[in-house]
Design an enzyme around this catalytic site. Structure first.
Site, PDB file in Angstrom:
ATOM      1  CE1 TYR A 119      -8.274  17.085  -3.142  1.00  0.00           C
ATOM      2  CE2 TYR A 119      -8.126  17.689  -0.829  1.00  0.00           C
ATOM      3  CZ  TYR A 119      -8.634  16.879  -1.818  1.00  0.00           C
ATOM      4  OH  TYR A 119      -9.509  15.876  -1.500  1.00  0.00           O
TER       5      TYR A 119
ATOM      6  CB  SER B 155     -19.259  15.774  -1.845  1.00  0.00           C
ATOM      7  OG  SER B 155     -18.110  16.271  -2.461  1.00  0.00           O
ATOM      8  N   PRO B 156     -20.777  15.869   1.589  1.00  0.00           N
ATOM      9  CG  PRO B 156     -20.647  16.565   3.819  1.00  0.00           C
ATOM     10  CD  PRO B 156     -19.813  16.339   2.602  1.00  0.00           C
TER      11      PRO B 156
ATOM     12  N   GLY C 297     -22.187  21.264  -2.404  1.00  0.00           N
ATOM     13  CA  GLY C 297     -22.818  22.568  -2.173  1.00  0.00           C
ATOM     14  C   GLY C 297     -24.247  22.653  -2.682  1.00  0.00           C
TER      15      GLY C 297
END
Length: 335
Positions: free
Chosen positions: A64, A213-214, A218
């Protein structure tokens, strides 16, 4: 620090809050805003507010930025390092000019180089949980695990994890050194680890599951009703899940989840996080805003009955096609 439910992540002794904080969106990657524009001051305020509420499990990676995200996390935790549980990742090769080379590297010499750089960026002497970000298919996993075991002995790493790996790789890795966690994408819209039996392997070997990414990147927040709702250079615009006809199908399923959340008096995001926790995972929803970190932490107190879990899973039964989670190149990097 406020009380938040704590859980054992795996069986090696690591204790973390029931929900972590994904930091990826707090900086750019290769000059691009992944999830819309980031603001450093707001990002740091989000990390500090999370800690106040007991949310001290931060997830970053050298990818990142590259490296910018670890530096931002290092800045946020400065002077208070021991209060946090820091997870970082290596594997996407970064050269001495701080550029991505396009390769994945799990060789011993590179892992040592990567960990020293991450320790420096984070301003710390140890990383609590260090993951291989993606499997280097040209280097035996046993070789990568050997160097990670050495780093544990040296005190530079406390616990070891892998990301996006198959049951076969998990077994081979565990034979060299115990794994604390495996990180993979997991949400109501992405349950392939159940279909492939990875969750059964983790249960059998006492390895924790960390769900990135639960919220379906988004999507489960309900803020995105058409592709144009994603910011202009947002990478979600290129994901098969959120394109064309598939996006419309997924919106219909989301509508049913939103109705269920409304009846329970919570947001669809909170329902999605509560589901992930109920499934035995530690979700790490990413946010760079204080208000969302507060909402996500509240979700750790939401109890779902068996009937509610069954109802949720009947909306998107296992095997429902919701679209690939990456473009073709991204899918190839998954073991």
């Amino acid at each position: 620090m406020s009380e938040i439910k704590k859980v054992s992540l795996g069986s090696q002794g690591l204790i973390v809050p029931a929900v972590g904080l994904g930091c990826m969106g707090m900086t750019t990657i290769a000059g691009a805003d992944i999830y819309g524009k980031a603001d450093e001051a707001e990002a740091i305020a989000t990390i500090h507010r999370s800690l106040e509420l007991g949310g001290n499990f931060l997830d970053t990676a050298d990818l990142y930025g590259p490296l910018l995200n670890e530096r931002l996390v290092g800045k946020a935790i400065k002077g208070n390092r021991e209060q946090y549980v820091i997870a970082s990742k290596f594997g996407f090769e970064i050269n001495d000019e701080e550029q991505l080379t396009g390769k994945i590297n799990g060789r011993k010499s590179y892992v040592r180089k990567a960990v020293e750089r991450s320790l420096q960026n984070l301003g710390t002497e140890y990383i609590d949980l260090y993951y291989q970000h993606r499997l280097d298919k040209s280097t035996p996993i046993e070789e990568t695990m050997e160097v990670l075991a050495e780093l544990v002995k040296e005190g530079k790493v406390k616990y070891v994890g892998l990301s996006e790996v198959s049951s076969d790789t998990i077994r081979k890795a565990s034979a060299v050194h115990p794994l604390t966690a495996v990180q993979t994408e997991y949400s109501l819209f992405e349950r392939s680890l159940e279909e492939t039996g990875i969750n059964d392997t983790l249960d059998e070997l006492g390895i924790g599951l960390v769900a990135y990414s639960p919220l379906g990147r988004g999507f489960l927040s309900g803020q995105f009703k058409k592709v144009e709702d994603f910011p202009e250079h947002d990478f979600r615009r290129s994901l098969p899940k959120y394109m064309g006809e598939q996006f419309q199908k997924n919106l219909e399923l989301l509508g049913e989840i939103e109705n269920m959340a409304k009846l329970k008096g919570i947001s669809s995001s909170q329902l999605a996080i509560a589901w992930t926790i109920a499934k035995g995972a530690v979700p790490i929803p990413g946010t760079k805003r204080v208000k969302y970190v507060e909402q996500n932490i509240v979700a750790t107190n939401i109890e779902l009955t068996k009937a509610e879990l069954d109802q949720l899973e009947s909306i998107i039964p296992l095997g429902t096609l919701t679209g690939d989670r990456y473009d073709a190149a991204g899918m190839q990097a998954i073991d």
